[in-house]
Structure formats: C-alpha cells, structure tokens
Scaffold this motif. Structure first.
Motif, PDB file in Angstrom:
ATOM      1  N   PRO A   1       0.814  -1.218   0.000  1.00  0.00           N
ATOM      2  CA  PRO A   1       0.000   0.000   0.000  1.00  0.00           C
ATOM      3  C   PRO A   1       0.850   1.272   0.000  1.00  0.00           C
ATOM      4  N   VAL A   2       0.219   2.361  -0.464  1.00  0.00           N
ATOM      5  CA  VAL A   2       0.832   3.685  -0.451  1.00  0.00           C
ATOM      6  C   VAL A   2       0.063   4.530   0.556  1.00  0.00           C
ATOM      7  N   VAL A   3       0.784   5.149   1.501  1.00  0.00           N
ATOM      8  CA  VAL A   3       0.163   5.982   2.522  1.00  0.00           C
ATOM      9  C   VAL A   3       0.520   7.437   2.243  1.00  0.00           C
ATOM     10  N   PHE A   4      -0.518   8.261   2.079  1.00  0.00           N
ATOM     11  CA  PHE A   4      -0.330   9.698   1.932  1.00  0.00           C
ATOM     12  C   PHE A   4      -0.565  10.308   3.306  1.00  0.00           C
ATOM     13  N   TRP A   5       0.400  11.085   3.794  1.00  0.00           N
ATOM     14  CA  TRP A   5       0.359  11.625   5.154  1.00  0.00           C
ATOM     15  C   TRP A   5       0.921  13.038   5.157  1.00  0.00           C
ATOM     16  N   ARG A   6       0.844  13.692   6.316  1.00  0.00           N
ATOM     17  CA  ARG A   6       1.491  14.984   6.508  1.00  0.00           C
ATOM     18  C   ARG A   6       1.923  15.092   7.971  1.00  0.00           C
ATOM     19  N   PRO A   7       3.003  15.808   8.251  1.00  0.00           N
ATOM     20  CA  PRO A   7       3.458  15.993   9.630  1.00  0.00           C
ATOM     21  C   PRO A   7       2.403  16.714  10.467  1.00  0.00           C
ATOM     22  N   GLY A   8       2.307  16.320  11.729  1.00  0.00           N
ATOM     23  CA  GLY A   8       1.376  16.947  12.652  1.00  0.00           C
ATOM     24  C   GLY A   8      -0.002  16.323  12.658  1.00  0.00           C
ATOM     25  N   CYS A   9      -0.274  15.417  11.747  1.00  0.00           N
ATOM     26  CA  CYS A   9      -1.591  14.777  11.660  1.00  0.00           C
ATOM     27  C   CYS A   9      -1.676  13.667  12.718  1.00  0.00           C
ATOM     28  N   THR A  10      -2.590  13.821  13.668  1.00  0.00           N
ATOM     29  CA  THR A  10      -2.702  12.832  14.747  1.00  0.00           C
ATOM     30  C   THR A  10      -3.165  11.476  14.225  1.00  0.00           C
TER      31      THR A  10
ATOM     32  N   TRP B   1       5.447   5.613   1.828  1.00  0.00           N
ATOM     33  CA  TRP B   1       4.919   6.816   2.470  1.00  0.00           C
ATOM     34  C   TRP B   1       5.172   8.026   1.595  1.00  0.00           C
ATOM     35  N   VAL B   2       4.133   8.845   1.415  1.00  0.00           N
ATOM     36  CA  VAL B   2       4.230  10.067   0.614  1.00  0.00           C
ATOM     37  C   VAL B   2       3.771  11.230   1.476  1.00  0.00           C
ATOM     38  N   ASN B   3       4.661  12.170   1.734  1.00  0.00           N
ATOM     39  CA  ASN B   3       4.350  13.369   2.501  1.00  0.00           C
ATOM     40  C   ASN B   3       3.716  14.378   1.551  1.00  0.00           C
ATOM     41  N   ILE B   4       2.429  14.677   1.753  1.00  0.00           N
ATOM     42  CA  ILE B   4       1.733  15.564   0.809  1.00  0.00           C
ATOM     43  C   ILE B   4       2.207  17.001   0.913  1.00  0.00           C
ATOM     44  N   TRP B   5       2.881  17.372   1.988  1.00  0.00           N
ATOM     45  CA  TRP B   5       3.425  18.724   2.085  1.00  0.00           C
ATOM     46  C   TRP B   5       4.700  18.873   1.279  1.00  0.00           C
ATOM     47  N   ARG B   6       5.337  17.778   0.977  1.00  0.00           N
ATOM     48  CA  ARG B   6       6.569  17.821   0.182  1.00  0.00           C
ATOM     49  C   ARG B   6       6.335  17.482  -1.279  1.00  0.00           C
ATOM     50  N   ASP B   7       5.228  16.815  -1.570  1.00  0.00           N
ATOM     51  CA  ASP B   7       5.007  16.304  -2.914  1.00  0.00           C
ATOM     52  C   ASP B   7       3.679  16.813  -3.474  1.00  0.00           C
TER      53      ASP B   7
ATOM     54  N   ALA C   1       2.288  16.263  -6.304  1.00  0.00           N
ATOM     55  CA  ALA C   1       1.539  15.192  -6.969  1.00  0.00           C
ATOM     56  C   ALA C   1       0.806  14.335  -5.939  1.00  0.00           C
ATOM     57  N   GLY C   2       1.423  14.135  -4.773  1.00  0.00           N
ATOM     58  CA  GLY C   2       0.765  13.395  -3.703  1.00  0.00           C
ATOM     59  C   GLY C   2      -0.436  14.143  -3.164  1.00  0.00           C
ATOM     60  N   ALA C   3      -0.286  15.453  -2.977  1.00  0.00           N
ATOM     61  CA  ALA C   3      -1.411  16.269  -2.507  1.00  0.00           C
ATOM     62  C   ALA C   3      -2.546  16.237  -3.522  1.00  0.00           C
TER      63      ALA C   3
ATOM     64  N   GLY D   1     -11.617  16.947  -3.210  1.00  0.00           N
ATOM     65  CA  GLY D   1     -10.956  18.237  -3.066  1.00  0.00           C
ATOM     66  C   GLY D   1     -10.320  18.495  -1.719  1.00  0.00           C
ATOM     67  N   ASP D   2     -10.576  17.633  -0.736  1.00  0.00           N
ATOM     68  CA  ASP D   2      -9.986  17.808   0.597  1.00  0.00           C
ATOM     69  C   ASP D   2      -8.654  17.064   0.683  1.00  0.00           C
ATOM     70  N   GLU D   3      -7.764  17.576   1.514  1.00  0.00           N
ATOM     71  CA  GLU D   3      -6.488  16.901   1.755  1.00  0.00           C
ATOM     72  C   GLU D   3      -6.577  16.096   3.054  1.00  0.00           C
ATOM     73  N   THR D   4      -7.499  15.161   3.092  1.00  0.00           N
ATOM     74  CA  THR D   4      -7.719  14.335   4.265  1.00  0.00           C
ATOM     75  C   THR D   4      -6.688  13.215   4.295  1.00  0.00           C
ATOM     76  N   VAL D   5      -5.940  13.160   5.378  1.00  0.00           N
ATOM     77  CA  VAL D   5      -4.923  12.128   5.546  1.00  0.00           C
ATOM     78  C   VAL D   5      -5.106  11.448   6.899  1.00  0.00           C
ATOM     79  N   PRO D   6      -4.647  10.234   7.068  1.00  0.00           N
ATOM     80  CA  PRO D   6      -3.979   9.421   6.062  1.00  0.00           C
ATOM     81  C   PRO D   6      -4.972   8.869   5.042  1.00  0.00           C
ATOM     82  N   THR D   7      -4.547   8.908   3.803  1.00  0.00           N
ATOM     83  CA  THR D   7      -5.269   8.252   2.728  1.00  0.00           C
ATOM     84  C   THR D   7      -4.363   7.137   2.241  1.00  0.00           C
ATOM     85  N   VAL D   8      -4.866   5.916   2.318  1.00  0.00           N
ATOM     86  CA  VAL D   8      -4.070   4.741   1.964  1.00  0.00           C
ATOM     87  C   VAL D   8      -4.616   4.160   0.663  1.00  0.00           C
ATOM     88  N   PHE D   9      -3.751   4.036  -0.315  1.00  0.00           N
ATOM     89  CA  PHE D   9      -4.132   3.427  -1.582  1.00  0.00           C
ATOM     90  C   PHE D   9      -3.693   1.970  -1.572  1.00  0.00           C
ATOM     91  N   VAL D  10      -4.657   1.085  -1.748  1.00  0.00           N
ATOM     92  CA  VAL D  10      -4.392  -0.348  -1.837  1.00  0.00           C
ATOM     93  C   VAL D  10      -4.919  -0.806  -3.188  1.00  0.00           C
TER      94      VAL D  10
END
Length: 146
Positions: free
Chosen positions: A69-78, A96-102, A104-106, A115-124
């Motif tokens: 799986p691919v996990v899209f995340w961002r720092p500070g997200c509980t 792991w893909v940090n959406i604040w750094r990437d 394309a991930g965002a 349209g929301d940047e809701t994380v973690p979003t896991v692609f399986v």
C-alpha cells in the motif's frame, strides 16, 4: 522543506519559553521536565518518526511492482501518527508520501477526497481508503514479508 519542521520547531520554542519562565520562578526541575515534554512532542510530530517519504509517482510505481500500500500523510496529523505507531515496525513495509513535500501526492489525495487533503489516505491496489483502521492496513501487507 521548512514547512514540515514548523510544528516541531514551534513545540521546541514554546517549551523553551515555558521552561525559561519556570527557571526564573526558581523551579529548574519543572523546567527540565516541561522542556523534555515539549521536545518529545516535537520529535513525535517531526518527519523523523515516519519512514522516508518518496514522491507519489515513484510510490505508485513501486506499489504496482510489489503490491504494498501507499500511505499519503502529513506531519502533525494525529491520525497519521496513530496509523504509524499502531503499525509498528511493519510501517516500513509501506510506501509513504508526505503531501506537504510532494504536490503530486497532494493532488492524488484531493482527487480521492472530493478536493480535501484528508490524511492518512491509503491506496491499496489503486483504491483509496481514508483514515483506515491500522489493523486493516496491516492485513493488506504481503504476508511473505515479516
């Protein structure tokens, strides 16, 4: 790059200010304990806790090859922290893909979440799952890897 360190730096600065106030009041023990607590919070919310992030195109390419799986995340997200800690050592098996750094991930997260940047979003297997249960994510990992 700087954006991912803003929250940890804020924790350290706030902890330093509170600790300085406690020292001025004559309570160095409480100052040390407070500063230590803020440093721990900074560490937990820093990118150091998560496995190294890669770009979304690379993560999707690797996932197509190895089925992980691919996990899209961002720092500070509980919720991202909850997922990371509940997966334990197996978290390193995911991409792991940090959406604040990437960007394309965002964009991938926004496309999956109306349209929301809701994380973690896991692609399986190319399908998005928003804030899934960590036990379920663990079940999605290939079994031939410990």
């Amino acid at each position: 790059m700087m954006r991912v360190w803003m929250l940890p730096m804020l924790f350290v600065l706030c902890g330093s200010a509170v600790a300085a106030g406690l020292i001025l009041r004559g309570d160095p023990g409480a100052a040390v304990a407070t500063l230590l607590g803020f440093v721990v919070l900074a560490g937990v919310h820093s990118p150091l806790v998560f496995p190294r992030s890669i770009g979304a195109p690379e993560a999707q390419r690797r996932s197509a090859v190895d089925g992980r799986p691919v996990v899209f995340w961002r720092p500070g997200c509980t919720y991202c922290l909850r997922l990371r800690f509940r997966l334990g050592r197996r978290a390193r098996q995911l991409h792991w893909v940090n959406i604040w750094r990437d960007p394309a991930g965002a964009a991938a997260v926004r496309a999956a979440n109306a349209g929301d940047e809701t994380v973690p979003t896991v692609f399986v297997a190319g399908r998005p799952h928003v804030n899934p249960d960590p036990a379920w994510v663990r079940e999605q990992l290939p079994q031939d890897r410990p």
